[in-house]
Scaffold this active site. Structure first.
Site, PDB file in Angstrom:
ATOM      1  N   TYR A   1     -56.756   3.125  84.465  1.00 53.69           N
ATOM      2  CA  TYR A   1     -55.546   2.309  84.272  1.00 53.69           C
ATOM      3  C   TYR A   1     -54.455   3.112  83.569  1.00 53.69           C
ATOM      4  O   TYR A   1     -53.301   3.127  83.989  1.00 53.69           O
ATOM      5  CB  TYR A   1     -55.910   1.075  83.455  1.00 53.69           C
ATOM      6  CG  TYR A   1     -54.749   0.209  83.021  1.00 53.69           C
ATOM      7  CD1 TYR A   1     -54.225  -0.764  83.870  1.00 53.69           C
ATOM      8  CD2 TYR A   1     -54.198   0.329  81.744  1.00 53.69           C
ATOM      9  CE1 TYR A   1     -53.167  -1.583  83.455  1.00 53.69           C
ATOM     10  CE2 TYR A   1     -53.149  -0.477  81.324  1.00 53.69           C
ATOM     11  CZ  TYR A   1     -52.642  -1.433  82.184  1.00 53.69           C
ATOM     12  OH  TYR A   1     -51.602  -2.241  81.767  1.00 53.69           O
TER      13      TYR A   1
ATOM     14  N   SER B   1     -46.876   0.665  80.512  1.00 47.18           N
ATOM     15  CA  SER B   1     -47.773   0.229  79.428  1.00 47.18           C
ATOM     16  C   SER B   1     -47.779   1.260  78.309  1.00 47.18           C
ATOM     17  O   SER B   1     -47.545   2.448  78.546  1.00 47.18           O
ATOM     18  CB  SER B   1     -49.200   0.084  79.963  1.00 47.18           C
ATOM     19  OG  SER B   1     -50.113  -0.108  78.894  1.00 47.18           O
TER      20      SER B   1
HETATM   21  P1  NAD Z   1     -51.398 -11.284  84.134  1.00 49.65           P
HETATM   22  O1  NAD Z   1     -52.818 -11.328  84.508  1.00 49.65           O
HETATM   23  O2  NAD Z   1     -50.755 -12.529  83.686  1.00 49.65           O
HETATM   24  O3  NAD Z   1     -50.507 -10.718  85.317  1.00 49.65           O
HETATM   25  C1  NAD Z   1     -50.950  -9.737  86.200  1.00 49.65           C
HETATM   26  C2  NAD Z   1     -50.698 -10.267  87.592  1.00 49.65           C
HETATM   27  O4  NAD Z   1     -50.953  -9.224  88.525  1.00 49.65           O
HETATM   28  C3  NAD Z   1     -51.629 -11.402  87.987  1.00 49.65           C
HETATM   29  O5  NAD Z   1     -51.083 -12.638  87.633  1.00 49.65           O
HETATM   30  C4  NAD Z   1     -51.724 -11.238  89.483  1.00 49.65           C
HETATM   31  O6  NAD Z   1     -50.908 -12.166  90.157  1.00 49.65           O
HETATM   32  C5  NAD Z   1     -51.188  -9.848  89.746  1.00 49.65           C
HETATM   33  N1  NAD Z   1     -52.146  -9.080  90.525  1.00 49.65           N
HETATM   34  C6  NAD Z   1     -53.235  -8.402  90.084  1.00 49.65           C
HETATM   35  N2  NAD Z   1     -53.880  -7.859  91.120  1.00 49.65           N
HETATM   36  C7  NAD Z   1     -53.180  -8.192  92.248  1.00 49.65           C
HETATM   37  C8  NAD Z   1     -53.323  -7.930  93.620  1.00 49.65           C
HETATM   38  N3  NAD Z   1     -54.341  -7.184  94.092  1.00 49.65           N
HETATM   39  N4  NAD Z   1     -52.441  -8.463  94.480  1.00 49.65           N
HETATM   40  C9  NAD Z   1     -51.410  -9.216  94.028  1.00 49.65           C
HETATM   41  N5  NAD Z   1     -51.204  -9.486  92.724  1.00 49.65           N
HETATM   42  C10 NAD Z   1     -52.084  -8.979  91.858  1.00 49.65           C
HETATM   43  O7  NAD Z   1     -51.265 -10.152  83.025  1.00 49.65           O
HETATM   44  P2  NAD Z   1     -50.001  -9.410  82.386  1.00 49.65           P
HETATM   45  O8  NAD Z   1     -50.517  -8.793  81.171  1.00 49.65           O
HETATM   46  O9  NAD Z   1     -48.822 -10.292  82.324  1.00 49.65           O
HETATM   47  O10 NAD Z   1     -49.738  -8.231  83.411  1.00 49.65           O
HETATM   48  C11 NAD Z   1     -48.455  -7.922  83.925  1.00 49.65           C
HETATM   49  C12 NAD Z   1     -48.223  -6.425  83.870  1.00 49.65           C
HETATM   50  O11 NAD Z   1     -48.138  -6.020  82.518  1.00 49.65           O
HETATM   51  C13 NAD Z   1     -49.335  -5.576  84.492  1.00 49.65           C
HETATM   52  O12 NAD Z   1     -48.741  -4.534  85.248  1.00 49.65           O
HETATM   53  C14 NAD Z   1     -50.043  -5.007  83.293  1.00 49.65           C
HETATM   54  O13 NAD Z   1     -50.665  -3.782  83.588  1.00 49.65           O
HETATM   55  C15 NAD Z   1     -48.877  -4.844  82.349  1.00 49.65           C
HETATM   56  N6  NAD Z   1     -49.214  -4.697  80.951  1.00 49.65           N
HETATM   57  C16 NAD Z   1     -49.844  -5.698  80.287  1.00 49.65           C
HETATM   58  C17 NAD Z   1     -50.136  -5.529  78.948  1.00 49.65           C
HETATM   59  C18 NAD Z   1     -50.832  -6.598  78.168  1.00 49.65           C
HETATM   60  O14 NAD Z   1     -51.287  -6.312  77.050  1.00 49.65           O
HETATM   61  N7  NAD Z   1     -50.961  -7.804  78.658  1.00 49.65           N
HETATM   62  C19 NAD Z   1     -49.772  -4.358  78.280  1.00 49.65           C
HETATM   63  C20 NAD Z   1     -49.120  -3.371  78.992  1.00 49.65           C
HETATM   64  C21 NAD Z   1     -48.840  -3.551  80.318  1.00 49.65           C
END
Ligand code: NAD
Ligand code: MG
Length: 299
Positions: A204, A191
């Site tokens: 985080y 991230s």
């Molecule tokens: P999202 O909510 O669509 O995806 C995150 C997924 O993590 C969820 O769908 C869920 O299935 C899974 N998850 C969470 N806790 C869990 C658990 N205890 N057991 C199993 N699965 C679990 O959101 P996203 O933004 O697509 O997130 C994907 C990745 O991207 C994450 O690692 C997040 O930290 C990272 N990220 C997101 C952003 C953003 O702005 N959206 C920015 C930087 C990094």
């Protein structure tokens, strides 16, 4: 041409920010306004991952769903892991994988548990007939008030953040080594918070900095086995995680501080995961962290 379409769909200062909205974690795609773009109508594959087998954690929604769609259209069979509450999102993602003519496997399970991490990998490998790509993408955060962040930390939530973002990739990677061979790879989701930590995401941000460290260290250790390890570091991306873990006021201005003036869509992040997974395009790329941040510095 495609880029222009992408600009039309996602670009422009007039589209910065979102309608105020909140959900309960983990959040569902159907409740989001507007619905995110996962490349359903735009991603065109060209055989970059033909015959490969991928496990994408958190592949039900957001970035993971966009990666699942792209990987399937590049010729890979795809297993996704997700939480029970996300079954509707998982079903939709798997239907896109199958529409691409590839095998789609859904594996529910809570990855805060180490044994579940191991069994998710074993199930994916058993059902796909092996494993070539592990995408450690599941993640969780919980935004808190700026004022007194450290005082507001709740042990249960912090442990969930650390187990999901840092410990799960460790146990998943360890288990995957039983199956990953020469030419295979691990891709972690980092991230922008690893580089520019926000006070609201104290715990985080620390886990994502640790993910970067884990990525370069594992790349060093696994190089001799012909396994590449990389990460993608997204900036603000419009996914269920955001309305599920921020207050409505924060959601309304989400992404507006990026130099490109808006949040990105999951579809705009997936090509970075395709590049890093491709044994041809990224054959000499390991230990790299690829920023997809809308202009925020990953230094
Ligand atoms: P999202 O909510 O669509 O995806 C995150 C997924 O993590 C969820 O769908 C869920 O299935 C899974 N998850 C969470 N806790 C869990 C658990 N205890 N057991 C199993 N699965 C679990 O959101 P996203 O933004 O697509 O997130 C994907 C990745 O991207 C994450 O690692 C997040 O930290 C990272 N990220 C997101 C952003 C953003 O702005 N959206 C920015 C930087 C990094
Ligand atoms: Mg989800």
């Amino acid at each position: 041409m495609t880029e222009h379409k992408s600009q039309d769909r996602h670009g422009g200062a007039q589209q910065a920010g979102f309608a105020p909205q909140e959900q309960e974690p983990p959040g569902l795609t159907s409740a989001m306004l507007p619905r995110p773009d996962h490349g359903e109508e735009s991603y065109v594959g060209s055989g970059k991952l033909t015959g490969m087998r991928a496990l994408i954690t958190g592949g039900d929604s957001g970035i993971g769903r966009a990666v699942a769609i792209a990987y399937a259209r590049e010729g890979a069979d795809v297993a996704i892991s997700y939480l029970d509450a996300e079954e509707p999102d998982a079903t939709e993602t798997l239907s896109w994988v199958e529409k691409a003519g590839r095998r789609g496997v859904g594996i529910p399970g809570d990855l805060t548990d180490a044994d579940t991490c191991r069994s998710v990998v074993d199930k994916a490998a058993a059902q796909l007939g092996g494993l070539d790509i592990l995408v450690n993408n599941a993640g969780f955060h919980f935004s808190r008030d700026d004022a007194g962040t450290i005082g507001n930390l709740q042990q249960e939530l912090v442990e969930r953040v650390v187990r999901t973002n840092l410990l799960a990739p460790l146990w998943l990677s360890q288990a995957a080594l039983t199956y990953l061979g020469e030419g295979s790879c691990i891709i972690n989701t980092s991230s922008i918070q690893a580089y520019a930590p926000s006070g609201k995401l104290l715990d985080y941000a620390a886990t994502k900095a640790a993910v970067n460290n884990l990525t370069v260290n594992l790349a060093e250790g696994l190089g001799a086995r012909g396994i590449r390890v990389n990460a993608v570091a997204p900036g603000p991306i419009w996914t269920p995680l955001q309305p599920a873990t921020r207050d409505a006021e924060d959601v309304a201005k989400f992404g507006s501080d990026a130099p490109l003036g808006r949040a990105g869509q999951p579809a705009e992040v997936a090509p970075a995961f395709v590049f890093l997974a491709s044994p041809r395009d990224a054959s000499y790329v390991s230990g790299s962290i690829l920023g997809v941040t809308g202009g925020k510095a990953t230094l």
